[in-house]
Design a protein around this motif. Structure first.
Motif, short mmCIF file in Angstrom:
data_model
loop_
_atom_site.label_atom_id
_atom_site.label_comp_id
_atom_site.label_asym_id
_atom_site.label_seq_id
_atom_site.Cartn_x
_atom_site.Cartn_y
_atom_site.Cartn_z
N HIS A 136 24.30 -35.56 -1.64
CA HIS A 136 25.29 -36.79 -1.08
C HIS A 136 25.49 -37.29 -0.29
CE1 HIS A 136 24.20 -37.84 -5.63
NE2 HIS A 136 25.24 -37.10 -5.95
N TYR A 172 31.77 -36.42 -6.95
CA TYR A 172 31.07 -37.57 -7.20
C TYR A 172 31.74 -37.86 -9.05
CZ TYR A 172 27.41 -41.51 -8.10
OH TYR A 172 26.64 -42.60 -7.58
N GLY A 218 27.21 -42.98 -1.75
CA GLY A 218 27.95 -44.30 -2.27
C GLY A 218 29.42 -44.55 -2.30
N GLY A 361 33.48 -48.62 -3.05
CA GLY A 361 32.16 -49.52 -3.58
C GLY A 361 32.47 -50.13 -4.82
N GLU A 363 29.68 -49.39 -8.29
CA GLU A 363 28.16 -49.39 -8.74
C GLU A 363 28.08 -49.30 -10.30
OE1 GLU A 363 26.20 -44.92 -9.97
OE2 GLU A 363 28.03 -44.42 -8.80
N GLY A 395 24.31 -46.17 -1.47
CA GLY A 395 24.66 -44.76 -2.41
C GLY A 395 23.19 -44.37 -2.72
N VAL A 400 24.82 -49.43 -4.89
CA VAL A 400 26.58 -49.54 -4.79
C VAL A 400 26.79 -50.58 -4.05
CG1 VAL A 400 28.35 -48.40 -3.79
CG2 VAL A 400 27.13 -46.96 -5.55
N ARG A 402 28.69 -52.42 -0.92
CA ARG A 402 29.62 -51.99 0.24
C ARG A 402 30.37 -52.97 0.58
NH1 ARG A 402 26.36 -47.88 3.14
NH2 ARG A 402 27.60 -48.10 4.32
#
Length: 431
Positions: A136, A172, A218, A361, A363, A395, A400, A402
């Motif tokens: 990620h 995460y 993300g 963020g 999600e 993400g 996501v 931002r």
């Protein structure tokens, strides 16, 4: 409107843009503070800051004036052929504001150059060749930085990549790869770095590279103790710790650098984006004994340490400190986070709200199974734009929202952002 159409036509005919999924239909004419103004006269609250760059706000007068004054004196001489005062002064300031014993800087033009240079220096110092980074993660778009990037979407169609790179699972927490909960996981993702070193490398690791707060992946803030555990493991193996602060640095998270939310003192640190408030500049800094590993011919940059960019950077650091922007980032971040956390409780579209300071963020998910709601995220962005607020979407799963506004954002502006965003989320959730 005609000028806006002309600009789009010129883009279509003369610029390579096919790698962009879709432009925001905004032609920017000017900007100031937290606002951007389109050629059609429409005003927007900019909550993306040119991808987390204009931390001191658009066209901050002190920074613009510093660049203008330097333009009249000297634009370029090559910092690595002749002595130049501005890069030297900036290197001293960076040594003063970075954590631990970081002291000597090298200047380039971008974040990717900073990360690539730091990797090269780490290999030179240790005599080792392998690297460990995170899934990620995102570290740039050169061959080496894409090699350590842990994001398939960024890497596709550009291989083969550099060998000798292993990836550990990112912290995460919302989508834990081990299926664990943060309050009882014992930092399993950090502990797993030991397994990566044992079974995915040849025992020749020069450095671990990690973002202070993962951005493109993300907006993933590492949990308490994560980087302390990782640093202990990789240093026990003889490797260095490289903090990538390209996106999370210069006050973005409420501290000058995101790694300062931990007790880790990096061996090297990479910087760009907010370093000069929009002027092109990148840098990496290291402890003196590491920095001196370079020998003649090992590294250089024609434009690195450009005097105009360095003047802007010195002014940027002064503005961040003298105008209390780190404290404002922390306060406005708490304000926005509080509003959105409360809203999350009644909006199932919002699966998670996370971040630090003004690096936040949301999600979005379409069900209790956390199915990524990428289409809905794009629709939320569209509705926010039409209401005069610009947000980002990113993400690894494209779901996501931002929020990374300039650190100069006021309490009233932050309230408006929350009003517009929650309204958009409400409408999209109904749909």
């Amino acid at each position: 409107m005609q000028d806006q159409q002309d600009t789009k036509a010129l883009y279509d005919e003369y610029m390579i843009t096919t790698m962009v999924a879709g432009f925001e239909p905004v032609t920017v004419d000017q900007a100031g503070g937290v606002e951007m103004v389109g050629e059609d006269g429409k005003r927007y609250l900019d909550c993306f800051s040119g991808i987390s760059v204009v931390n001191c706000g658009h066209n901050h007068p002190r920074i613009v004036e510093a660049a203008k004054q330097q333009l009249d004196k000297l634009v370029h001489c090559c910092t690595y052929i002749y002595y130049s005062p501005l890069p030297a002064r900036l290197a001293k300031r960076l040594a003063e504001i970075t954590p631990g014993e970081l002291q000597k800087s090298f200047f380039g033009n971008s974040g990717a150059e900073a990360v690539e240079g730091a990797i090269r220096l780490a290999k030179q110092h240790t005599g080792r060749q392998e690297l460990v980074s995170l899934t990620h993660s995102f570290h740039g778009r050169t061959a080496a930085t894409l090699s350590i990037t842990g994001n398939r979407g960024r890497k596709k169609n550009s291989g083969p990549y550099m060998s000798g790179v292993a990836h550990a699972p990112a912290p995460y927490c919302y989508r834990c790869p081990f299926g664990l909960k943060p309050d009882s996981c014992d930092l399993a993702c950090a502990q797993y770095v030991e397994e990566v070193l044992k079974y995915q490398t040849a025992g020749d690791v020069a450095a671990f590279v990690g973002e202070g707060l993962l951005g493109e992946g993300g907006i993933l803030p590492p949990p308490t103790g994560y980087y302390e555990t990782v640093a202990e493991i990789i240093r026990r193996d003889g490797a260095l710790f490289i903090a990538d602060e390209v996106q999370s640095g210069f006050g973005r998270t409420g501290k000058m650098f995101a790694i300062e939310h931990t007790d880790v003192e990096p061996d090297l640190m990479c910087m760009a984006k907010g370093i000069a408030n929009g002027m092109p500049l990148g840098a990496f800094i290291s402890r003196p004994e590491i920095a001196d590993a370079f020998t003649p011919g090992d590294h250089l940059s024609t434009f690195g340490g450009n005097p105009v960019s360095c003047a802007a950077s010195l002014a940027t650091i002064d503005v961040l400190e003298s105008e209390g922007l780190l404290a404002n980032a922390a306060e406005r971040g708490e304000q926005i986070m509080g509003r959105l956390k409360t809203f999350q409780e009644k909006c199932p579209l919002v699966g998670d709200v996370r971040g630090r300071g003004l690096m936040l963020g949301l999600e979005l998910v379409s069900d209790k199974q956390k199915t990524p709601a990428a289409k809905q995220a794009g629709e939320v962005r569209r509705r926010c734009r039409e209401a005069g607020v610009l947000v980002g979407v990113g993400g690894s799963l494209g779901n996501v929202i931002r929020l990374q506004p300039p650190l100069t954002i006021t309490a009233d502006q932050a309230e408006k952002v929350c009003d517009v965003l929650t309204s958009a989320l409400t409408e999209v959730a109904k749909g």
